[in-house]
Design a protein around this motif. Structure first.
Motif, PDB file in Angstrom:
ATOM      1  N   GLU A   8       7.537  -4.249   1.236  1.00  0.00           N
ATOM      2  CA  GLU A   8       6.692  -5.131   0.419  1.00  0.00           C
ATOM      3  C   GLU A   8       6.302  -4.424  -0.869  1.00  0.00           C
ATOM      4  O   GLU A   8       5.806  -3.296  -0.855  1.00  0.00           O
ATOM      5  CB  GLU A   8       5.427  -5.533   1.178  1.00  0.00           C
ATOM      6  CG  GLU A   8       4.482  -6.416   0.366  1.00  0.00           C
ATOM      7  CD  GLU A   8       3.245  -6.847   1.137  1.00  0.00           C
ATOM      8  OE1 GLU A   8       3.411  -7.574   2.142  1.00  0.00           O
ATOM      9  OE2 GLU A   8       2.135  -6.443   0.752  1.00  0.00           O
ATOM     10  N   THR A   9       6.558  -5.094  -1.998  1.00  0.00           N
ATOM     11  CA  THR A   9       6.164  -4.600  -3.322  1.00  0.00           C
ATOM     12  C   THR A   9       5.161  -5.585  -3.897  1.00  0.00           C
ATOM     13  O   THR A   9       5.458  -6.770  -4.045  1.00  0.00           O
ATOM     14  CB  THR A   9       7.388  -4.501  -4.252  1.00  0.00           C
ATOM     15  OG1 THR A   9       8.379  -3.674  -3.644  1.00  0.00           O
ATOM     16  CG2 THR A   9       6.999  -3.916  -5.597  1.00  0.00           C
ATOM     17  N   ARG A  10       3.965  -5.095  -4.217  1.00  0.00           N
ATOM     18  CA  ARG A  10       2.896  -5.985  -4.693  1.00  0.00           C
ATOM     19  C   ARG A  10       2.383  -5.506  -6.059  1.00  0.00           C
ATOM     20  O   ARG A  10       1.882  -4.382  -6.193  1.00  0.00           O
ATOM     21  CB  ARG A  10       1.750  -6.011  -3.691  1.00  0.00           C
ATOM     22  CG  ARG A  10       0.637  -7.019  -4.031  1.00  0.00           C
ATOM     23  CD  ARG A  10      -0.502  -6.920  -3.005  1.00  0.00           C
ATOM     24  NE  ARG A  10      -0.046  -7.285  -1.675  1.00  0.00           N
ATOM     25  CZ  ARG A  10      -0.048  -8.524  -1.206  1.00  0.00           C
ATOM     26  NH1 ARG A  10      -0.486  -9.524  -1.972  1.00  0.00           N
ATOM     27  NH2 ARG A  10       0.372  -8.781   0.019  1.00  0.00           N
ATOM     28  N   HIS A 197       8.283  12.434   5.216  1.00  0.00           N
ATOM     29  CA  HIS A 197       8.884  11.740   4.093  1.00  0.00           C
ATOM     30  C   HIS A 197       8.834  10.238   4.285  1.00  0.00           C
ATOM     31  O   HIS A 197       8.877   9.725   5.401  1.00  0.00           O
ATOM     32  CB  HIS A 197      10.335  12.206   3.911  1.00  0.00           C
ATOM     33  CG  HIS A 197      10.454  13.690   3.711  1.00  0.00           C
ATOM     34  ND1 HIS A 197      11.486  14.422   4.220  1.00  0.00           N
ATOM     35  CD2 HIS A 197       9.644  14.570   3.069  1.00  0.00           C
ATOM     36  CE1 HIS A 197      11.329  15.696   3.900  1.00  0.00           C
ATOM     37  NE2 HIS A 197      10.212  15.799   3.205  1.00  0.00           N
ATOM     38  N   ALA A 198       8.744   9.520   3.161  1.00  0.00           N
ATOM     39  CA  ALA A 198       8.590   8.067   3.193  1.00  0.00           C
ATOM     40  C   ALA A 198       9.859   7.402   3.709  1.00  0.00           C
ATOM     41  O   ALA A 198      10.961   7.939   3.642  1.00  0.00           O
ATOM     42  CB  ALA A 198       8.266   7.551   1.796  1.00  0.00           C
ATOM     43  N   ALA A 199       9.682   6.178   4.241  1.00  0.00           N
ATOM     44  CA  ALA A 199      10.810   5.416   4.772  1.00  0.00           C
ATOM     45  C   ALA A 199      11.723   4.912   3.663  1.00  0.00           C
ATOM     46  O   ALA A 199      12.908   4.668   3.890  1.00  0.00           O
ATOM     47  CB  ALA A 199      10.292   4.256   5.613  1.00  0.00           C
ATOM     48  N   SER A 200      11.191   4.715   2.475  1.00  0.00           N
ATOM     49  CA  SER A 200      12.015   4.408   1.304  1.00  0.00           C
ATOM     50  C   SER A 200      12.588   5.721   0.791  1.00  0.00           C
ATOM     51  O   SER A 200      11.850   6.693   0.613  1.00  0.00           O
ATOM     52  CB  SER A 200      11.165   3.732   0.225  1.00  0.00           C
ATOM     53  OG  SER A 200      11.945   3.370  -0.883  1.00  0.00           O
ATOM     54  N   LEU A 258       0.314  -1.224  -8.824  1.00  0.00           N
ATOM     55  CA  LEU A 258       1.472  -1.379  -7.956  1.00  0.00           C
ATOM     56  C   LEU A 258       1.173  -0.792  -6.584  1.00  0.00           C
ATOM     57  O   LEU A 258       0.677   0.329  -6.470  1.00  0.00           O
ATOM     58  CB  LEU A 258       2.687  -0.669  -8.559  1.00  0.00           C
ATOM     59  CG  LEU A 258       3.945  -0.580  -7.690  1.00  0.00           C
ATOM     60  CD1 LEU A 258       4.493  -1.963  -7.386  1.00  0.00           C
ATOM     61  CD2 LEU A 258       5.002   0.297  -8.364  1.00  0.00           C
ATOM     62  N   ALA A 259       1.473  -1.561  -5.542  1.00  0.00           N
ATOM     63  CA  ALA A 259       1.333  -1.089  -4.166  1.00  0.00           C
ATOM     64  C   ALA A 259       2.633  -1.380  -3.425  1.00  0.00           C
ATOM     65  O   ALA A 259       3.153  -2.494  -3.485  1.00  0.00           O
ATOM     66  CB  ALA A 259       0.167  -1.772  -3.471  1.00  0.00           C
ATOM     67  N   VAL A 260       3.161  -0.375  -2.759  1.00  0.00           N
ATOM     68  CA  VAL A 260       4.418  -0.521  -2.032  1.00  0.00           C
ATOM     69  C   VAL A 260       4.208  -0.073  -0.591  1.00  0.00           C
ATOM     70  O   VAL A 260       3.657   1.002  -0.336  1.00  0.00           O
ATOM     71  CB  VAL A 260       5.546   0.309  -2.678  1.00  0.00           C
ATOM     72  CG1 VAL A 260       6.838   0.157  -1.873  1.00  0.00           C
ATOM     73  CG2 VAL A 260       5.768  -0.101  -4.127  1.00  0.00           C
ATOM     74  N   GLN A 261       4.659  -0.902   0.351  1.00  0.00           N
ATOM     75  CA  GLN A 261       4.614  -0.554   1.766  1.00  0.00           C
ATOM     76  C   GLN A 261       6.009  -0.729   2.354  1.00  0.00           C
ATOM     77  O   GLN A 261       6.608  -1.793   2.240  1.00  0.00           O
ATOM     78  CB  GLN A 261       3.627  -1.438   2.526  1.00  0.00           C
ATOM     79  CG  GLN A 261       2.161  -1.128   2.255  1.00  0.00           C
ATOM     80  CD  GLN A 261       1.247  -1.898   3.191  1.00  0.00           C
ATOM     81  OE1 GLN A 261       1.524  -3.025   3.556  1.00  0.00           O
ATOM     82  NE2 GLN A 261       0.159  -1.267   3.579  1.00  0.00           N
TER      83      GLN A 261
END
Length: 267
Positions: A8-10, A197-200, A258-261
């Motif tokens: 999700e990119t918000r 580390h991040a999943a992206s 910007l918020a990214v999950q």
């Protein structure tokens, strides 16, 4: 392995704006070692699907009515398998030589050339030498979230000695470019397991010349290892600019937040 992915990119804006355009690389590539079981991409506005010059599944998103924010959600299930010895089938229409041209992120400097010479000969490299380069980068640039920005070039990250997966990938590409070896940027997802580390994630494909093989080998520079079935590939390109999951421009809107999950789970 079956991976369940939600990204999700918000975007939120301090003032109303009337126009947004975004280039999305949020659909997994069609490749032999991954199969999309289900996938959905949703956002307000109009989306036009196309394949870009690098063979990536792409969408152009436009929103031309007044809005104060934008949310983009990509989610689905992908079945993956480990490519043997990291070897990726070359089904591309482009010549590998396309990926020898330096970009604003990957221009070789003296430091880059010195690092490249530790592992790589000029013109051709074996898989073992490419992995050796990844290990040298891993030792020279520690992983530190927030140490760099999305527009930080490889040379700056190397000088700072810290960065994230994007920086590790750019440094590797710059080293390959310095030695005339094709290498390209990969964006996608990784099942992080117990890692911090991040999943992206971002990693690279490099052109290997082994005794029994000549072609792309996919290497995770941040972990100094070959790609496995824990990875899902979204896009390839010369660098972050051409393979980023989301890139765009807007008219108005004031300040942007910007918020990214991203969540990646093994099923």
């Amino acid at each position: 392995m079956q991976l369940s992915i939600r990204h999700e990119t918000r975007y939120s804006y301090s003032a109303e704006l009337g126009y947004t355009i975004q280039l999305l690389h949020l659909t997994p590539r069609v490749e032999q070692h991954q199969h999309v079981l289900s996938w959905q991409l949703s956002a307000a506005g109009n989306m036009h699907a196309f394949a870009d010059a690098y063979g990536n599944q792409s969408h152009m998103l436009t929103l031309s009515r007044p809005h104060n924010g934008l949310t983009i959600v990509a989610q689905g299930q992908v079945e993956t398998r480990s490519p043997a010895r990291g070897r990726i089938a070359n089904g591309d229409a482009l010549s590998p030589l396309v990926y020898t041209v330096p970009t604003r992120f990957t221009s070789p400097t003296h430091g880059i050339r010195e690092l490249a010479a530790l592992s790589l000969p000029h013109g051709k490299a074996q898989t073992a030498q490419l992995l050796s380069l990844a290990e040298h980068i891993f030792g020279a640039v520690r992983y530190q979230s927030g140490a760099t920005e999305v527009d930080t070039p490889a040379s700056d990250a190397l000088d700072m000695g810290s960065g994230v997966c994007q920086d590790h990938a750019h440094i590797f590409l710059a080293c390959c470019h310095a030695q005339g070896i094709p290498a390209r940027y990969v964006s996608g997802y990784i099942d992080p397991g117990d890692s911090e580390h991040a999943a992206s994630h971002a990693w690279i494909d490099a052109w290997a010349t082994d005794a029994d093989y000549e072609g792309w080998v996919s290497i995770d520079v941040t972990h100094a290892r070959l790609m496995t079935d824990a990875y899902c590939r979204l896009a390839v390109g010369r660098d972050y600019d051409s393979a980023a999951p989301v890139r765009g421009v807007r008219r108005g809107g004031g300040l942007e937040t910007l918020a990214v999950q991203v969540k990646v789970l093994q099923q």
